[in-house]
Each structure stands twice: as structure tokens, then as C-alpha cells.
Motif scaffolding. Structure first.
Motif, PDB file in Angstrom:
ATOM      1  N   GLU A  20       1.143   4.198  -2.938  1.00 19.20           N
ATOM      2  CA  GLU A  20       0.971   5.626  -2.666  1.00 19.20           C
ATOM      3  C   GLU A  20       2.132   6.435  -3.231  1.00 19.20           C
ATOM      4  O   GLU A  20       1.936   7.504  -3.827  1.00 19.20           O
ATOM      5  N   GLU A  64       1.832   6.641  -6.929  1.00 11.67           N
ATOM      6  CA  GLU A  64       0.755   7.566  -7.292  1.00 11.67           C
ATOM      7  C   GLU A  64       1.254   9.009  -7.256  1.00 11.67           C
ATOM      8  O   GLU A  64       0.906   9.824  -8.127  1.00 11.67           O
ATOM      9  N   ASP A 114       0.825  -1.201   0.000  1.00 11.70           N
ATOM     10  CA  ASP A 114       0.000   0.000   0.000  1.00 11.70           C
ATOM     11  C   ASP A 114       0.864   1.257   0.000  1.00 11.70           C
ATOM     12  O   ASP A 114       0.555   2.233  -0.712  1.00 11.70           O
TER      13      ASP A 114
END
Length: 342
Positions: free
Chosen positions: A199, A202, A195
């Protein structure tokens, strides 16, 4: 060892022995009548569906179409076939075959599944390949081979590190530095690292002017998946969906022309599978690479059947996984698994 005409005479929905036996079939791919055997129709249409075919090449280059039939292609050092993409050069054919047989005998279902999967991911777009990989991985998680491995290697009770960060992000000008920070666990890849890495990628996607540098803190870039998490998902269907929609490898692939990964120490399983999606992979001289999943009754599950196949071809990926061999920088450079040395 079979000759190729004998193998193809048994083509179709053939299963070489009981389903719990090794699917490996070794053929003499240097036999003088191989070219005549392959002259009729598509090789892919006549390959036995139940077999994983290992071909022993000779000193000469193989006839056209032969590599399409084979799942693994071994050639002696000095062979004119040794420079072909996908061919593995062997200094000791008997020892190499023994290693392949040992893994396939322990995990016959996973071996067969990986061979079939690699034929798909070699031609599918990246996302479709990841879907096929995850579906295969999910089915094997429910199988007896993984269950046996899990019983032999139960999760270890450790102090929790859930409160510790997994990824650090720093920007300097147009360079975005992403660092794996779980060094106390050799940067073992877990759900929290997935995760956090997503992030960070992104952020990179929202800054198209930035280049990305991915590194690992400590002695290893990433020693693979966190083994304590393997098989722990309560809902296999939901886990399959999550693997596809939250996939750092695919996120890296979308940014590949802007991403450089710097490897060092151990890069095992997911550690190399995700990295191989990057457009530029650099490795320190100390780097050691491995694919341990077949011994666990699984296939690579972090995108490796897509990323590694794209870099080195399906034949070499299957040999690597079956052999259990750790690869150093010299061979990784020769194959194109890495692009340069740091």
C-alpha cells in the motif's frame, strides 16, 4: 575432489549418488588442462545436471567459459581471480568447503533447486524470475526437508499483535518516508507487513515527483520472515499466485530509481531480499546480512534470487546461502550488495 575432465566425462542426466545425498561436487578448476577441456562447445551444455559444482580456482585468472560451468567459485586470497564478479575469496578453503558440504548434506533437494534456479533468475526479467522462484519455493514447502525443519522448530504461541500497525507513512515535501513498525518482533515480515508495504509503495507510485526512504523502527531493519507463518498457507497454489501478484520486491523494482533503503541491525532473508531491489541501499556499520533459507529446506522466497543475483551474481548468492555466513558492511560494499554506509 575431481578434476574437470573427469566431471565433464560424466555429463548429462547424471546424479552424483542417491537423490538424498549431497549434490555438491568439488573440482580443481586450476588444473593445467582446463582450457583444453573447455575448448569444445558450450560449457552450459555439458555441465552435469545433477551436480552442484564448486570450483577451486588457483592464483591465476580462470580461462574464458569456466565460470559458466561453476555454481560456486572459490579463490585463495591474493589470487588474480579474486576481483572477478562472482568469485568468493577464501582465507580457509577447507573450512569453507566443510560449511558448504554441511548445508548441502542437510538440504540436498533445496541446494540443487537453488543452484538451478539461480541460473534462470540470472537471465530472466524480474517478474519471470519471481515466478520461477515462487514455484520452486512452493515445491520445497511440500518437501521432507522443510517438513523436518518445521517439526524441529514448531510455531511459538505468542500474544497476537494483529491489531498493531506494520508500516508508517509520512510525507515531507517530495520525500515519502516509509517505516517498518513491528519493532517488538524485530520487524519480522508477515502477510500484514507485506500488504501494508504494498500500500505504501502504491502511494509512491501515484506520486512520481516523490522520492522514497525505507527504514525499520527499533534495533533491526528486518530480522526476516515471521517463522510462525512459514508453511501455514492452506492452499499452496493460491499462495504461489499471491507471492507473485502481491510482491513488494517487484513494486520496489518498478520505483527503484526513486527508492533508498536504510539498513541497520539484522537484515535477514526477506529483510535484504526486498531491500536489494531498490536503486540505492545504504547500511549502518552495525548491519548484519544473512540468507538462512537453505537450512530450512527452502530457497529465498521474497525475491532474493532475482534482486541479490542482480547485485552480486549467482555464484556469490549460492555460496552465501550454502555457507550460512552472516555478512558485514565491508564485504557487502565490496560486492555491491549495498551502495554506501549511513
Amino acid at each position: 575432489m575431481l578434476d574437470l575432465p573427469a566431471l565433464l566425462a560424466e555429463s548429462g542426466p547424471m546424479v552424483p549418488g542417491p537423490l538424498d545425498a549431497s549434490p555438491l561436487v568439488v573440482v580443481d578448476a586450476a588444473a593445467p588442462d582446463v582450457d583444453r577441456t573447455l575448448s569444445d562447445g558450450s560449457v552450459a551444455d555439458v555441465a552435469p545436471a545433477g551436480a552442484v559444482v564448486v570450483g577451486l580456482l588457483g592464483d591465476e585468472r580462470p580461462v574464458p567459459g569456466l565460470l559458466d560451468l561453476l555454481d560456486v567459485a572459490l579463490a585463495p586470497r591474493g589470487s588474480r581471480a579474486s576481483d572477478l564478479r562472482g568469485v568468493v575469496v577464501s582465507d580457509d578453503v577447507e573450512a569453507d568447503l566443510a560449511a558448504l558440504h554441511a548445508t548441502s548434506a542437510r538440504s540436498p533437494h533445496a541446494t540443487w533447486a537453488l543452484a538451478r534456479l539461480l541460473r534462470l533468475t540470472a537471465v530472466l526479467p524480474a517478474r519471470d524470475g519471481v515466478v520461477a522462484e515462487s514455484a520452486t519455493y512452493s515445491s520445497l514447502l511440500a518437501g521432507a526437508e522443510f517438513r523436518r525443519w518445521r517439526e524441529e522448530n514448531p510455531p511459538i504461541q505468542r500474544p497476537s499483535d494483529l491489531d498493531l500497525s506494520r508500516v508508517a507513512l509520512r510525507r515531507e515535501g517530495d520525500l515519502l518516508e516509509v517505516t517498518l513498525t513491528r519493532s517488538a518482533r524485530r520487524n519480522a515480515y508477515d502477510a500484514r507487513m507485506r500488504d501494508a508495504l504494498l500500500e505504501a509503495l502504491e502511494v509512491a507510485a501515484l506520486a512520481p515527483e516523490a522520492t522514497v526512504s525505507l527504514r525499520g523502527e527499533g534495533r533491526d531493519f528486518c530480522a526476516g520472515g515471521d517463522l510462525d507463518e512459514f508453511g501455514s498457507a492452506p492452499d499452496p497454489a493460491a499462495a504461489h499466485r499471491l507471492r507473485v501478484v502481491a510482491h513488494p520486491g517487484l513494486a520496489t523494482d518498478r520505483l527503484r530509481d526513486r527508492v533508498t533503503v536504510h539498513l541497520h541491525g539484522h537484515c535477514i532473508g526477506s529483510g535484504i531480499e526486498i531491500a536489494a531491489f531498490a536503486g540505492d541501499v545504504r547500511a549502518a556499520e552495525s548491519t548484519v546480512l544473512g540468507l538462512p533459507e537453505l537450512a530450512m529446506g527452502l530457497v529465498p522466497g521474497a525475491g532474493g534470487t532475482v534482486s541479490l543475483t542482480r547485485r552480486i551474481g549467482r555464484h556469490r548468492v549460492l555460496w552465501w546461502a550454502l555457507s550460512g555466513r552472516r555478512i558485514g558492511v565491508e564485504l557487502a560494499l565490496e560486492w555491491g550488495l549495498v551502495d554506501g554506509v549511513d
